[in-house]
Design a protein around this motif. Structure first.
Motif, PDB file in Angstrom:
ATOM      1  N   LEU A 151       0.888  -1.141   0.044  1.00 53.31           N
ATOM      2  CA  LEU A 151       0.075   0.111  -0.098  1.00 53.31           C
ATOM      3  C   LEU A 151       0.716   1.342   0.154  1.00 53.31           C
ATOM      4  O   LEU A 151       1.787   1.374   0.970  1.00 53.31           O
ATOM      5  CB  LEU A 151      -0.873   0.175   1.176  1.00 53.31           C
ATOM      6  CG  LEU A 151      -2.022  -0.947   1.370  1.00 53.31           C
ATOM      7  CD1 LEU A 151      -2.641  -0.591   2.847  1.00 53.31           C
ATOM      8  CD2 LEU A 151      -3.020  -0.733   0.251  1.00 53.31           C
ATOM      9  N   LEU A 203       0.800  -6.673   5.463  1.00 51.83           N
ATOM     10  CA  LEU A 203       0.731  -5.559   4.436  1.00 51.83           C
ATOM     11  C   LEU A 203       1.769  -4.752   4.580  1.00 51.83           C
ATOM     12  O   LEU A 203       2.592  -4.686   5.624  1.00 51.83           O
ATOM     13  CB  LEU A 203      -0.297  -4.456   5.281  1.00 51.83           C
ATOM     14  CG  LEU A 203      -1.922  -4.642   4.973  1.00 51.83           C
ATOM     15  CD1 LEU A 203      -2.558  -3.714   5.847  1.00 51.83           C
ATOM     16  CD2 LEU A 203      -2.107  -4.385   3.373  1.00 51.83           C
ATOM     17  N   VAL A 221       3.267  -1.255   4.168  1.00 49.91           N
ATOM     18  CA  VAL A 221       2.597   0.396   3.902  1.00 49.91           C
ATOM     19  C   VAL A 221       3.641   1.267   4.003  1.00 49.91           C
ATOM     20  O   VAL A 221       4.584   1.144   4.570  1.00 49.91           O
ATOM     21  CB  VAL A 221       1.885   0.517   5.049  1.00 49.91           C
ATOM     22  CG1 VAL A 221       0.814   1.925   5.222  1.00 49.91           C
ATOM     23  CG2 VAL A 221       0.848  -0.453   5.586  1.00 49.91           C
ATOM     24  N   TRP A 277      -0.933  -4.568  -5.340  1.00 52.07           N
ATOM     25  CA  TRP A 277      -0.400  -3.187  -4.828  1.00 52.07           C
ATOM     26  C   TRP A 277      -1.720  -2.210  -5.282  1.00 52.07           C
ATOM     27  O   TRP A 277      -2.072  -1.932  -6.184  1.00 52.07           O
ATOM     28  CB  TRP A 277       0.835  -2.939  -6.013  1.00 52.07           C
ATOM     29  CG  TRP A 277       1.601  -1.693  -5.637  1.00 52.07           C
ATOM     30  CD1 TRP A 277       1.394  -0.974  -4.742  1.00 52.07           C
ATOM     31  CD2 TRP A 277       2.464  -1.222  -6.451  1.00 52.07           C
ATOM     32  NE1 TRP A 277       2.070   0.271  -4.830  1.00 52.07           N
ATOM     33  CE2 TRP A 277       3.130  -0.181  -5.988  1.00 52.07           C
ATOM     34  CE3 TRP A 277       3.049  -1.823  -7.806  1.00 52.07           C
ATOM     35  CZ2 TRP A 277       3.979   0.813  -6.292  1.00 52.07           C
ATOM     36  CZ3 TRP A 277       4.306  -0.856  -8.193  1.00 52.07           C
ATOM     37  CH2 TRP A 277       4.514   0.217  -7.831  1.00 52.07           C
ATOM     38  N   LEU A 278      -1.863  -1.425  -4.227  1.00 47.41           N
ATOM     39  CA  LEU A 278      -2.834  -0.249  -4.325  1.00 47.41           C
ATOM     40  C   LEU A 278      -2.061   0.952  -3.856  1.00 47.41           C
ATOM     41  O   LEU A 278      -0.978   0.932  -3.044  1.00 47.41           O
ATOM     42  CB  LEU A 278      -3.836  -0.730  -3.043  1.00 47.41           C
ATOM     43  CG  LEU A 278      -4.923  -1.789  -3.356  1.00 47.41           C
ATOM     44  CD1 LEU A 278      -6.132  -1.806  -2.146  1.00 47.41           C
ATOM     45  CD2 LEU A 278      -5.640  -1.775  -4.825  1.00 47.41           C
ATOM     46  N   VAL A 337      -8.860   1.159   3.730  1.00 50.34           N
ATOM     47  CA  VAL A 337      -7.634   0.397   4.086  1.00 50.34           C
ATOM     48  C   VAL A 337      -8.082  -0.404   5.112  1.00 50.34           C
ATOM     49  O   VAL A 337      -7.966  -1.780   4.920  1.00 50.34           O
ATOM     50  CB  VAL A 337      -6.488   1.262   4.534  1.00 50.34           C
ATOM     51  CG1 VAL A 337      -5.393   0.178   5.146  1.00 50.34           C
ATOM     52  CG2 VAL A 337      -5.709   1.961   3.148  1.00 50.34           C
TER      53      VAL A 337
END
Ligand SMILES: N#Cc1ccccc1Cn1ccc2ccc(-c3cc(N)[nH]n3)cc21
Length: 246
Positions: free
Chosen positions: A3, A30, A32, A107-108, A153
């Motif tokens: 993220l 995750l 981040v 993947w965001l 999220v």
């Protein structure tokens, strides 16, 4: 899942280090990355906004810092591109279905706008090489995208395998597969300040309990979200183009 979140207030996203999402990040589920958009400005005042073409109140976020941020995060010739999510009041609705869709992405990237929004050419530029979704979390106006990103999220992260303890609970939640709101829940004590737990839940009769819970879900949905029941009606009457099977 990786993220990336770009914002002029990256500290707003510190909440991602807490609770469930924080645990997912620490356990490696995750990855981040928070970024300050101003890192891609080069003037003394680290300017990210300017007046709107065509006039009107407020300021608009300049395209160039966003263009440089996107190029830095996801180089044009890179091995992969993220799915870019841009929170906006003018976006498609964020739903549980979209949360499941996003949970399947490797993947965001989230672009948190401020002011009156981001120059529209940024989304067009990004769409030349990545999927872009402009998304609304509800029909009300926030001051920026950060809160919307926290909402999305959390809704997405909790769907990732290994993030919540009991994945079975996902199936019974509001807006899960059956499209009904979830039933009321109770725990000990059985009597509390003149309010008792419904007898059926103390009966141990799992068939009766399941029936009661379904009836409560339908009652609540009819009372609070008749629009969801209308969707059910369309499915059952075949008006939604399917053969009545959800
Ligand atoms: N854009 C815009 C805009 C337009 C008019 C007035 C105020 C704003 C503020 N704003 C700037 C960035 C931004 C991001 C997301 C939301 C947002 C999402 C939902 N569901 N509500 N609000 C608002 C945002």
């Amino acid at each position: 899942m990786r993220l990336d979140v770009v914002s002029i207030f990256p500290e707003y996203l510190a909440a991602l280090d807490v609770s469930l999402v924080g645990k997912a990040a620490k356990s490696g589920l995750l990855d981040v990355h928070l970024h300050d958009l101003r890192d891609w400005t080069h003037d003394r005042h680290r300017t990210v906004d300017d007046t709107p073409y065509g006039g009107g109140a407020g300021m608009v976020m300049k395209a160039e810092p966003w263009g440089q941020a996107l190029d830095a995060l996801a180089p044009v010739d890179g091995p992969a591109q993220p799915r870019l999510i841009v929170p906006t009041p003018a976006g498609r609705p964020f739903t549980q279905a979209l949360a499941y869709e996003l949970a399947a992405e490797p993947w965001l990237a989230f672009a948190c706008g401020r002011y009156e929004g981001i120059d529209a050419r940024v989304a067009s530029y990004a769409a030349e090489r990545m999927r872009v979704d402009e998304v609304s979390i509800g029909d009300y106006v926030l001051n920026g995208g950060e809160v919307a990103v926290l909402v999305m999220v959390e809704a997405v992260a909790r769907l990732l395998p290994g993030v919540i303890g009991n994945p079975e609970s996902l199936a019974e939640e509001s807006h899960s597969g059956d499209g009904l709101l979830e039933y009321p829940v109770y725990t000990k004590p059985p009597a509390w300040r003149g309010h008792d737990v419904p007898e059926v839940l103390l009966s141990g009769n799992h068939g009766l309990i399941a029936d009661w819970r379904h009836e409560e879900s339908v009652r609540r949905t009819a009372e609070r979200r008749p629009d969801l029941l209308a969707a059910w009606g369309d499915v059952l009457s075949g008006q939604d183009g399917t053969d009545g099977v959800r």
